[in-house]
Design an enzyme around this catalytic site. Structure first.
Site, PDB file in Angstrom:
ATOM      1  CG  ASP A 110      55.019  72.662  49.473  1.00  6.12           C
ATOM      2  OD1 ASP A 110      54.305  72.616  50.489  1.00  6.12           O
ATOM      3  OD2 ASP A 110      55.824  73.581  49.241  1.00  6.12           O
ATOM      4  CE  LYS A 134      54.100  67.049  53.674  1.00  4.80           C
ATOM      5  NZ  LYS A 134      54.657  67.838  52.572  1.00  4.80           N
ATOM      6  N   GLY A 194      51.561  73.657  54.857  1.00  2.00           N
ATOM      7  CA  GLY A 194      50.330  74.023  54.161  1.00  2.00           C
ATOM      8  C   GLY A 194      49.902  72.791  53.389  1.00  2.00           C
ATOM      9  CG  HIS A 195      49.748  69.401  54.959  1.00  2.00           C
ATOM     10  ND1 HIS A 195      49.931  68.483  55.950  1.00  2.00           N
ATOM     11  CD2 HIS A 195      50.994  69.874  54.659  1.00  2.00           C
ATOM     12  CE1 HIS A 195      51.223  68.412  56.255  1.00  2.00           C
ATOM     13  NE2 HIS A 195      51.880  69.256  55.482  1.00  2.00           N
ATOM     14  CD  GLN A 248      57.581  71.194  57.940  1.00  2.00           C
ATOM     15  OE1 GLN A 248      57.732  70.478  58.911  1.00  2.00           O
ATOM     16  NE2 GLN A 248      56.582  72.064  57.866  1.00  2.00           N
TER      17      GLN A 248
HETATM   18  P1  GDP Z   1      51.597  69.179  50.941  1.00  2.00           P
HETATM   19  O1  GDP Z   1      52.239  70.276  51.728  1.00  2.00           O
HETATM   20  O2  GDP Z   1      52.535  68.030  50.721  1.00  2.00           O
HETATM   21  O3  GDP Z   1      50.290  68.733  51.497  1.00  2.00           O
HETATM   22  O4  GDP Z   1      51.315  69.790  49.492  1.00  2.00           O
HETATM   23  P2  GDP Z   1      50.668  71.226  49.164  1.00  2.00           P
HETATM   24  O5  GDP Z   1      49.228  71.205  49.463  1.00  2.00           O
HETATM   25  O6  GDP Z   1      51.483  72.322  49.770  1.00  2.00           O
HETATM   26  O7  GDP Z   1      50.962  71.324  47.615  1.00  2.00           O
HETATM   27  C1  GDP Z   1      50.479  70.372  46.728  1.00  2.00           C
HETATM   28  C2  GDP Z   1      49.650  71.096  45.666  1.00  2.00           C
HETATM   29  O8  GDP Z   1      49.415  70.224  44.596  1.00  2.00           O
HETATM   30  C3  GDP Z   1      48.271  71.514  46.159  1.00  2.00           C
HETATM   31  O9  GDP Z   1      47.862  72.654  45.478  1.00  2.00           O
HETATM   32  C4  GDP Z   1      47.415  70.312  45.792  1.00  2.00           C
HETATM   33  O10 GDP Z   1      46.048  70.638  45.653  1.00  2.00           O
HETATM   34  C5  GDP Z   1      48.018  69.939  44.481  1.00  2.00           C
HETATM   35  N1  GDP Z   1      47.983  68.525  44.118  1.00  2.00           N
HETATM   36  C6  GDP Z   1      48.070  67.410  44.904  1.00  2.00           C
HETATM   37  N2  GDP Z   1      48.116  66.295  44.141  1.00  2.00           N
HETATM   38  C7  GDP Z   1      48.047  66.712  42.867  1.00  2.00           C
HETATM   39  C8  GDP Z   1      48.087  66.044  41.597  1.00  2.00           C
HETATM   40  O11 GDP Z   1      48.202  64.829  41.505  1.00  2.00           O
HETATM   41  N3  GDP Z   1      48.008  66.818  40.484  1.00  2.00           N
HETATM   42  C9  GDP Z   1      47.897  68.173  40.529  1.00  2.00           C
HETATM   43  N4  GDP Z   1      47.825  68.842  39.393  1.00  2.00           N
HETATM   44  N5  GDP Z   1      47.882  68.832  41.698  1.00  2.00           N
HETATM   45  C10 GDP Z   1      47.966  68.115  42.838  1.00  2.00           C
HETATM   46  P1  IMO Z   2      54.610  71.285  53.922  1.00  2.00           P
HETATM   47  O1  IMO Z   2      54.235  70.478  55.145  1.00  2.00           O
HETATM   48  C1  IMO Z   2      57.712  73.472  51.771  1.00  2.00           C
HETATM   49  C2  IMO Z   2      60.749  75.482  54.217  1.00  2.00           C
HETATM   50  C3  IMO Z   2      60.759  77.001  54.182  1.00  2.00           C
HETATM   51  C4  IMO Z   2      62.230  77.252  54.407  1.00  2.00           C
HETATM   52  C5  IMO Z   2      62.632  76.166  55.401  1.00  2.00           C
HETATM   53  C6  IMO Z   2      62.631  76.623  56.858  1.00  2.00           C
HETATM   54  O2  IMO Z   2      53.508  72.105  53.375  1.00  2.00           O
HETATM   55  O3  IMO Z   2      55.282  70.428  52.925  1.00  2.00           O
HETATM   56  P2  IMO Z   2      60.732  77.239  58.610  1.00  2.00           P
HETATM   57  O4  IMO Z   2      59.656  78.278  58.571  1.00  2.00           O
HETATM   58  O5  IMO Z   2      60.220  75.846  58.794  1.00  2.00           O
HETATM   59  O6  IMO Z   2      61.818  77.578  59.594  1.00  2.00           O
HETATM   60  O7  IMO Z   2      61.426  77.318  57.160  1.00  2.00           O
HETATM   61  O8  IMO Z   2      61.675  75.135  55.233  1.00  2.00           O
HETATM   62  N1  IMO Z   2      59.440  74.882  54.585  1.00  2.00           N
HETATM   63  C7  IMO Z   2      58.628  74.290  53.710  1.00  2.00           C
HETATM   64  N2  IMO Z   2      58.712  74.157  52.367  1.00  2.00           N
HETATM   65  N3  IMO Z   2      56.683  72.923  52.444  1.00  2.00           N
HETATM   66  C8  IMO Z   2      56.601  73.016  53.781  1.00  2.00           C
HETATM   67  O9  IMO Z   2      55.666  72.359  54.507  1.00  2.00           O
HETATM   68  C9  IMO Z   2      57.580  73.764  54.476  1.00  2.00           C
HETATM   69  N4  IMO Z   2      57.773  74.069  55.777  1.00  2.00           N
HETATM   70  C10 IMO Z   2      58.932  74.748  55.827  1.00  2.00           C
HETATM   71  O10 IMO Z   2      60.321  77.491  52.932  1.00  2.00           O
HETATM   72  O11 IMO Z   2      62.953  77.016  53.213  1.00  2.00           O
HETATM   73 MG    MG Z   3      52.593  72.314  51.558  1.00  5.97          MG
END
Ligand code: GDP
Ligand code: IMO
Ligand code: MG
Length: 428
Positions: free
Chosen positions: A13, A16, A40-41, A225
């Site tokens: 998270d 990415k 979840g991207h 991840q």
């Molecule tokens: P990922 O799994 O690495 O793609 O990240 P996620 O989408 O799960 O979580 C990142 C969260 O931060 C999402 O809600 C994005 O919309 C948000 N986000 C990404 N870059 C920024 C930033 O520079 N500032 C803020 N405030 N939010 C951001």
């Molecule tokens: P993105 O790509 C954050 C965490 C789960 C748990 C552990 C194992 O959005 O960054 P799993 O279901 O993979 O067996 O869970 O890994 N986890 C993540 N945490 N972002 C993710 O993906 C994750 N994918 C798995 O919360 O702790």
């Molecule tokens: Mg994510």
């Protein structure tokens, strides 16, 4: 050969999705190489927010070819739903046109999800806090050589035969833990139905990617991840079940040296969903404040993310182990207005000081964290596009991290939108 791997350097998270969508502007192919719909991207374009779980983050750009490579685990029902959901928002997604799925990608089947839940229940207090998507059990079957692969959907007789054989293992397990047994023929029928549209995208994606490399088409390998969740290199056993790092790219059927550049993504603080050690976690009001300011709730499960200070010990390790060349620092805007600002620079454990994360070491929860205090800032950063316009304290924060990590930070994200990015250097 020209491929970049973009990966998370913390616990997932890191943002990415946003970075990959941005970088895809200059690419031809975006490849998910590991994980499944545990990811979840998020990509924000104007007033639209897209959360991609399995589809690569190049999917919002119509001229990009998106690939789910052999190391990915594919839940076909989820994939079909995700495609439908995006199409309903007007996004062009067409298996065989802009989406290809490796015949070697393993399938996540209903018994994997059931197994994931049973295992978590049995782990009790020692649970991992998985996403419940069946990721671990699907990778377990891959290693045990009883997995079914996407290409198996092309041969209905073989599919039925293999399902029958694997259910000999699965059904007794499910029954003994109070779960419903699964009827192989019904499951095969359902799989063949959901497979009809998806199979248009079935491909030997390794051969496709090797050709693309030879033709110098620019490829982005999309990490899911984060390095600290890598099955070998992360905080085992509180990890996911795949190789998150650039090593995982090889399972896409390309030589590891195809990756010429690794772009790490790091959030300006830390977050973690699920259980496991988190040395810089901030409990109480301040942790909650960061969670609220950053909207830190899981993109996949909606769970509140645990929040903490930037952990330079962990990110230094990720940079080292993944060979990160440059970093994109995200969510710098979220730190505005905090009453204090700290960065972990070393751990003290058993009388020893660690400046790089001590892989494989148990007892991290007991580590004493040595932090450096930095000057906080109040200004809102979300409209800033030029590094020089950042408040001095925010610039100093970036310089401090560069010195701590030993890598340049040419990209700084100051908001969720595609456009909210500071480019410090020209990025080709
Ligand atoms: P990922 O799994 O690495 O793609 O990240 P996620 O989408 O799960 O979580 C990142 C969260 O931060 C999402 O809600 C994005 O919309 C948000 N986000 C990404 N870059 C920024 C930033 O520079 N500032 C803020 N405030 N939010 C951001
Ligand atoms: P993105 O790509 C954050 C965490 C789960 C748990 C552990 C194992 O959005 O960054 P799993 O279901 O993979 O067996 O869970 O890994 N986890 C993540 N945490 N972002 C993710 O993906 C994750 N994918 C798995 O919360 O702790
Ligand atoms: Mg994510």
């Amino acid at each position: 050969m020209s491929a970049i791997c973009i990966l998370g350097t913390q616990w997932g998270d890191e943002g990415k999705g946003k970075v990959i969508d941005m970088m895809a502007k200059q690419a031809k192919v975006v490849v998910r190489y590991a994980g499944g719909n545990n990811a979840g991207h998020t990509v924000v374009v104007g007033d639209r927010k897209y959360v991609l779980h399995l589809l690569p983050s190049g999917i919002l750009r119509p001229d990009i070819v998106n690939v789910l490579a052999g190391g990915v685990v594919v839940d076909p029902w989820h994939l079909a739903k995700e495609i439908e959901g995006l199409r309903a928002l007007g996004v062009f997604v067409e298996p065989g046109r802009n989406l290809f799925i490796s015949r070697s990608a393993h399938l996540i089947l209903p018994y994997h999800r059931a197994q994931d839940h049973v295992m978590e229940r049995l782990r009790g207090k020692g649970k991992i806090g998985t996403t419940g998507r069946g990721i671990g059990p699907a990778y377990q079957d891959r290693a045990s050589r009883i997995g079914l692969r996407f290409g198996d959907l092309e041969d209905p007789d073989l599919l039925r035969k293999r399902l029958k054989a694997v259910l000999e293992f699965k059904n007794p397990f499910l029954l003994s833990h109070g779960e419903e047994p699964i009827d192989g023929d019904c499951l095969a029928d359902e799989l063949l139905e959901v497979g009809t549209v998806l199979l248009r995208g079935a491909l030997d994606t390794g051969a496709y990617l090797r050709t693309a490399l030879r033709e110098n088409r620019r490829i982005l390998f999309e990490g899911a991840q984060g390095m600290m969740l890598d099955v070998d290199l992360g905080t085992y056993p509180y990890v996911t079940s795949s190789s998150v790092g650039p090593g995982g790219v090889a399972s896409a059927g390309v030589p590891p040296r195809a990756v010429q550049e690794v772009l790490g993504v790091a959030k300006a603080y830390s977050s973690r969903v699920g259980e496991g050690p988190f040395p810089t976690e901030i409990e109480g009001e301040l942790g909650e404040r960061i969670r609220e300011q950053g909207g830190e709730y899981g993109s996949t499960t909606g769970r509140p993310r645990r929040c903490g200070w930037f952990d330079a010990v962990a990110v230094r390790y990720a940079v080292d182990v993944a060979g990160v060349d440059r970093l994109c620092l995200t969510n710098l805007d979220v730190l505005s207005g905090l009453p204090e600002l700290r960065v972990a620079v070393s751990y003290l454990l058993g009388g020893k000081r660690y400046e790089v994360y001590p892989a494989g070491l148990a007892g991290l929860d007991e580590a004493e964290v040595e932090c450096q205090d930095l000057e906080p800032w109040k200004e809102n950063l979300s409209g800033i596009r030029d590094f020089q316009d950042l408040p001095r304290a925010a610039r100093d924060y970036v310089f401090f991290l560069e010195r701590q990590l030993g890598v340049p930070i040419p990209l700084i994200s100051v908001g969720p939108d595609r456009e909210q990015m500071i480019h410090r250097d020209t990025w080709s």
